[in-house]
Design a protein around this motif. Structure first.
Motif, short mmCIF file in Angstrom:
data_model
loop_
_atom_site.label_atom_id
_atom_site.label_comp_id
_atom_site.label_asym_id
_atom_site.label_seq_id
_atom_site.Cartn_x
_atom_site.Cartn_y
_atom_site.Cartn_z
N UNK A 62 0.84 -1.19 0.00
CA UNK A 62 0.00 0.00 0.00
C UNK A 62 0.88 1.24 0.00
N UNK A 63 0.38 2.33 -0.57
CA UNK A 63 1.12 3.59 -0.50
C UNK A 63 1.12 4.13 0.92
N UNK A 64 -0.02 4.03 1.60
CA UNK A 64 -0.16 4.49 2.98
C UNK A 64 -1.23 3.65 3.66
N UNK A 65 -1.24 3.68 4.98
CA UNK A 65 -2.27 2.95 5.70
C UNK A 65 -3.61 3.66 5.49
N UNK A 66 -4.71 2.92 5.25
CA UNK A 66 -6.01 3.56 5.03
C UNK A 66 -6.40 4.47 6.21
N UNK A 67 -7.03 5.58 5.90
CA UNK A 67 -7.39 6.58 6.93
C UNK A 67 -8.27 6.02 8.02
N UNK A 68 -9.19 5.12 7.64
CA UNK A 68 -10.11 4.57 8.65
C UNK A 68 -9.43 3.57 9.58
#
Length: 189
Positions: A62-68
């Motif tokens: 993933x590019x970044x961890x999901x916001x939720x």
């Protein structure tokens, strides 16, 4: 989100003997062809359903961890999450301790939740989740329906092999195969 297979299955869910019995073949002259058809049918089933039949290793990038706070793993069934690695701005990896995340292996897709998502690091491919997925380590661990679907596809492709060249394969999928795998597909709401 990118899924990378890191370790393929050690064997196929259908043995050569099972496929030959289904095809009612007793000679060994086409064993290599039938083995290839088994592998191709398993790969098609797994692609279409996002299921892993025999245990295999995967990496979700993933590019970044999901916001939720919850990442979804679109391979099922997840047997274990073996590592969660976050890369900083400098590219240095930091492995998260297993106590910092919760894995819901029962849901489909499986989910991994962090109460405190890591700070954003490198802009691309900043998070790697390594996991294993599959029903088990051998054919008897795999449910009957996927095995029946694979045997049906192997038989169809075996029967169609003479009318079309290798570059035209696979020629088609039998309607009964499509009906069998329909219940195994992951549907979006």
């Amino acid at each position: 989100m990118t899924l990378i297979r890191t370790a393929g299955p050690a064997l196929e869910p259908i043995t050569l003997a099972e496929a030959k019995a289904h095809l009612r073949l007793t000679h060994a002259s086409e064993d290599e062809l039938i083995g290839g058809l088994i592998r191709a049918a398993r790969e098609d089933f797994e692609r279409a359903t996002r299921l892993c039949l025999i245990e295999q290793g995967w990496r979700l990038v993933l590019d970044a961890w999901p916001r939720e706070g919850t990442a979804r793993i679109f391979r099922h069934p997840v047997r274990a999450v073996t590592a969660v690695t976050v890369y900083g701005y400098d590219g240095a990896p930091a492995a998260l301790p297993a106590s910092s995340y919760f894995v819901d292996r029962e849901s489909r897709p499986a989910r991994i939740h962090l109460d405190a998502p890591p700070e954003r690091g490198r802009a691309l491919n900043g998070v790697e989740i390594d996991f294993s997925a599959g029903f088990g380590e051998s054919g008897p661990d795999v449910p009957d329906l996927p095995k029946r679907a694979i045997l049906m596809l192997v038989a169809h492709w075996y029967e169609m092999r003479g009318g079309f060249g290798p570059e035209d394969q696979p020629v088609s999928f039998p309607p009964a195969y499509e009906r069998l795998i329909a219940s195994q597909r992951l549907r979006r709401l």
